[in-house]
Write a protein that holds these residues in place. Structure first.
Motif, mmCIF file in Angstrom:
data_model
loop_
_atom_site.group_PDB
_atom_site.id
_atom_site.type_symbol
_atom_site.label_atom_id
_atom_site.label_comp_id
_atom_site.label_asym_id
_atom_site.label_seq_id
_atom_site.Cartn_x
_atom_site.Cartn_y
_atom_site.Cartn_z
ATOM 1 N N UNK A 102 0.806 -1.232 0.000
ATOM 2 C CA UNK A 102 0.000 0.000 0.000
ATOM 3 C C UNK A 102 0.833 1.274 0.000
ATOM 4 N N UNK A 103 2.129 1.158 0.164
ATOM 5 C CA UNK A 103 2.985 2.348 0.249
ATOM 6 C C UNK A 103 4.375 1.994 -0.258
ATOM 7 N N UNK A 104 5.120 3.036 -0.595
ATOM 8 C CA UNK A 104 6.506 2.829 -0.997
ATOM 9 C C UNK A 104 7.352 2.732 0.264
ATOM 10 N N UNK A 105 8.058 1.646 0.405
ATOM 11 C CA UNK A 105 8.864 1.400 1.599
ATOM 12 C C UNK A 105 10.330 1.381 1.203
ATOM 13 N N UNK A 106 11.116 2.232 1.858
ATOM 14 C CA UNK A 106 12.550 2.294 1.602
ATOM 15 C C UNK A 106 13.341 1.430 2.578
ATOM 16 N N UNK A 107 12.852 1.325 3.806
ATOM 17 C CA UNK A 107 13.563 0.605 4.858
ATOM 18 C C UNK A 107 12.572 -0.334 5.534
ATOM 19 N N UNK A 108 12.948 -1.603 5.665
ATOM 20 C CA UNK A 108 12.111 -2.583 6.357
ATOM 21 C C UNK A 108 12.931 -3.204 7.474
ATOM 22 N N UNK A 109 12.404 -3.113 8.700
ATOM 23 C CA UNK A 109 13.094 -3.657 9.870
ATOM 24 C C UNK A 109 12.177 -4.668 10.536
ATOM 25 N N UNK A 110 12.683 -5.885 10.754
ATOM 26 C CA UNK A 110 11.918 -6.884 11.491
ATOM 27 C C UNK A 110 12.474 -6.965 12.905
ATOM 28 N N UNK A 111 11.757 -6.371 13.840
ATOM 29 C CA UNK A 111 12.135 -6.415 15.253
ATOM 30 C C UNK A 111 11.031 -7.091 16.050
ATOM 31 N N UNK A 112 10.266 -7.940 15.379
ATOM 32 C CA UNK A 112 9.061 -8.500 16.002
ATOM 33 C C UNK A 112 9.338 -9.572 17.032
ATOM 34 N N UNK A 113 10.395 -10.323 16.888
ATOM 35 C CA UNK A 113 10.662 -11.406 17.827
ATOM 36 C C UNK A 113 9.726 -12.577 17.647
ATOM 37 N N UNK A 114 8.971 -12.605 16.548
ATOM 38 C CA UNK A 114 8.062 -13.713 16.273
ATOM 39 C C UNK A 114 8.875 -14.946 15.910
ATOM 40 N N UNK A 115 8.469 -16.077 16.453
ATOM 41 C CA UNK A 115 9.184 -17.320 16.200
ATOM 42 C C UNK A 115 8.432 -18.166 15.183
ATOM 43 N N UNK A 116 9.153 -19.021 14.525
ATOM 44 C CA UNK A 116 8.527 -19.970 13.615
ATOM 45 C C UNK A 116 8.308 -19.449 12.218
ATOM 46 N N UNK A 117 8.867 -18.312 11.880
ATOM 47 C CA UNK A 117 8.704 -17.772 10.538
ATOM 48 C C UNK A 117 9.724 -18.405 9.611
ATOM 49 N N UNK A 118 9.260 -18.814 8.449
ATOM 50 C CA UNK A 118 10.163 -19.337 7.439
ATOM 51 C C UNK A 118 9.788 -18.758 6.094
ATOM 52 N N UNK A 119 10.687 -18.829 5.151
ATOM 53 C CA UNK A 119 10.397 -18.327 3.822
ATOM 54 C C UNK A 119 10.875 -16.906 3.650
ATOM 55 N N UNK A 120 10.535 -16.334 2.490
ATOM 56 C CA UNK A 120 10.956 -14.985 2.176
ATOM 57 C C UNK A 120 9.740 -14.140 1.829
ATOM 58 N N UNK A 121 9.865 -12.846 2.024
ATOM 59 C CA UNK A 121 8.804 -11.938 1.609
ATOM 60 C C UNK A 121 8.929 -11.589 0.138
#
Length: 124
Positions: A102-121
């Motif tokens: 929905x928007x132009x994103x220049x910087x993406x930071x994952x600081x979520x601490x969520x576990x069990x994520x696999x794959x790529x965006x």
């Protein structure tokens, strides 16, 4: 009359002045790098995420924090930094992709601490 002590003192002042100019140039480069940028911080109202949001907004970045934090935490973050907050489960790939598309994103930071994520965006 210049003494050895005053010459040393003047040398120290000159060194400090030169380093201040270097620091100013570095700060200018950082300012230019971050100007007119948009960042999305996943887990943005948590401990590390909120620190990232504060630093990015301090540097002039338009920040969108995302996560499942309480309304009180997200409201406090918005009041302190001016960052927008999107309530979403960052473990859900479709929610993340929808928010990012929905928007132009220049910087993406994952600081979520969520576990069990696999794959790529993104596939590049």
């Amino acid at each position: 009359m210049l003494t050895l002590t005053s010459v040393f003192f003047l040398s120290v002042l000159k060194y400090i002045n030169e380093n201040e100019r270097r620091l100013t140039r570095k700060e200018k480069l950082m300012e230019d790098f971050f100007s007119n940028k948009t960042a999305v911080v996943l887990g943005g109202a948590g401990g590390i995420g909120s620190a990232v949001v504060r630093e990015l907004t301090h540097r002039g970045v338009s920040v969108i924090a995302a996560g499942i934090d309480s309304e009180e935490r997200s409201a406090a973050l918005k009041k302190e930094t001016g960052a927008q907050y999107i309530f979403m489960d960052v473990r859900n790939r479709d929610d993340v992709m929808d928010a990012l598309s929905r928007r132009e994103v220049d910087i993406l930071v994952n600081a979520s601490g969520a576990l069990g994520l696999t794959g790529t965006l993104f596939n590049q």
